[in-house]
Design a protein around this motif. Structure first.
Motif, PDB file in Angstrom:
ATOM      1  N   PRO A 100      -9.195 -19.587  40.675  1.00  0.00           N
ATOM      2  CA  PRO A 100      -9.805 -18.301  40.313  1.00  0.00           C
ATOM      3  C   PRO A 100      -9.092 -17.101  40.934  1.00  0.00           C
ATOM      4  N   ARG A 101      -8.398 -17.302  42.052  1.00  0.00           N
ATOM      5  CA  ARG A 101      -7.686 -16.177  42.688  1.00  0.00           C
ATOM      6  C   ARG A 101      -6.582 -15.662  41.762  1.00  0.00           C
ATOM      7  N   LEU A 102      -5.817 -16.545  41.151  1.00  0.00           N
ATOM      8  CA  LEU A 102      -4.759 -16.121  40.228  1.00  0.00           C
ATOM      9  C   LEU A 102      -5.361 -15.554  38.945  1.00  0.00           C
ATOM     10  N   ALA A 135     -11.966 -18.504  30.317  1.00  0.00           N
ATOM     11  CA  ALA A 135     -13.230 -18.936  29.687  1.00  0.00           C
ATOM     12  C   ALA A 135     -13.683 -20.273  30.269  1.00  0.00           C
ATOM     13  N   ILE A 136     -12.744 -21.198  30.445  1.00  0.00           N
ATOM     14  CA  ILE A 136     -13.096 -22.508  31.013  1.00  0.00           C
ATOM     15  C   ILE A 136     -13.567 -22.342  32.459  1.00  0.00           C
ATOM     16  N   SER A 137     -12.860 -21.500  33.227  1.00  0.00           N
ATOM     17  CA  SER A 137     -13.219 -21.282  34.625  1.00  0.00           C
ATOM     18  C   SER A 137     -14.603 -20.642  34.748  1.00  0.00           C
ATOM     19  N   ARG A 138     -14.938 -19.725  33.855  1.00  0.00           N
ATOM     20  CA  ARG A 138     -16.263 -19.100  33.878  1.00  0.00           C
ATOM     21  C   ARG A 138     -17.348 -20.097  33.512  1.00  0.00           C
ATOM     22  N   TYR A 142     -16.392 -21.388  38.384  1.00  0.00           N
ATOM     23  CA  TYR A 142     -15.409 -20.966  39.390  1.00  0.00           C
ATOM     24  C   TYR A 142     -15.291 -19.449  39.475  1.00  0.00           C
ATOM     25  N   MET A 143     -15.570 -18.750  38.373  1.00  0.00           N
ATOM     26  CA  MET A 143     -15.422 -17.292  38.336  1.00  0.00           C
ATOM     27  C   MET A 143     -16.715 -16.650  37.852  1.00  0.00           C
TER      28      MET A 143
END
Length: 170
Positions: A100-102, A135-138, A142-143
């Motif tokens: 998520p940082r990147l 979208a996958i991370s959300r 993770y975000m």
């Protein structure tokens, strides 16, 4: 019209297909720098060419040899602009939904929206992949969806959102 002009025209029309260009140019030269001996020598060359018949195959070989000498030199285009690579392709960075940082570098800290290509200067393929990974991370949690995480606000910027590559969307 003078006699020399008539002679040049008739000579040119009768020998156009049978003599090489340099012989015709020497014979038909109207340049005042050409001496009488040079023009008579050129006329003798034409008369000797009249007696011998031209072999079309030999003429073809002569033309190919001449055109080979006159070919352009291979060199890169000096006016071609350098291809600009996106930052992810240049450094071979692979996007992952678990980073998520990147991914947060490409999100507005105020609205949570993904910056467009004209701001991020990513290539089309990387921009599409970035949007999918965000979208996958959300969805995975993770975000955050509406805002950027506070601990990522002081990260160094990969691009300047206030100074886009193109100032509009199209």
């Amino acid at each position: 019209m003078n006699l020399a002009g008539l002679f040049q025209r008739s000579l040119l029309s009768s020998l156009r297909r049978r003599t090489p260009c340099r012989v015709l140019q020497a014979a038909c030269s109207t340049n005042s720098n050409v001496s009488a001996s040079e023009s008579s020598q050129a006329r003798e060359n034409i008369e000797s060419h009249e007696e011998s018949t031209w072999d079309p195959q030999k003429l073809e070989e002569l033309l190919l040899a001449q055109s080979a000498k006159d070919m352009p030199v291979e060199m890169p285009n000096p006016y071609e602009e350098e291809r600009v690579q996106c930052i992810l392709c240049k450094h071979n960075i692979h996007l992952d939904y678990k980073n998520p940082r990147l991914l947060s570098q490409f999100i507005s800290p105020y609205t949570g929206r993904v910056y467009g290509r004209h701001i991020t200067r990513l290539c089309r393929r990387q921009q599409e992949l970035l949007e999918k990974e965000i979208a996958i991370s959300r969805e995975a949690g993770y975000m955050a969806i509406m805002m950027k995480d506070v601990k990522f606000l002081k990260d160094p910027k990969l691009f300047e959102p206030n100074n886009p590559d193109r100032p509009h969307n199209f």
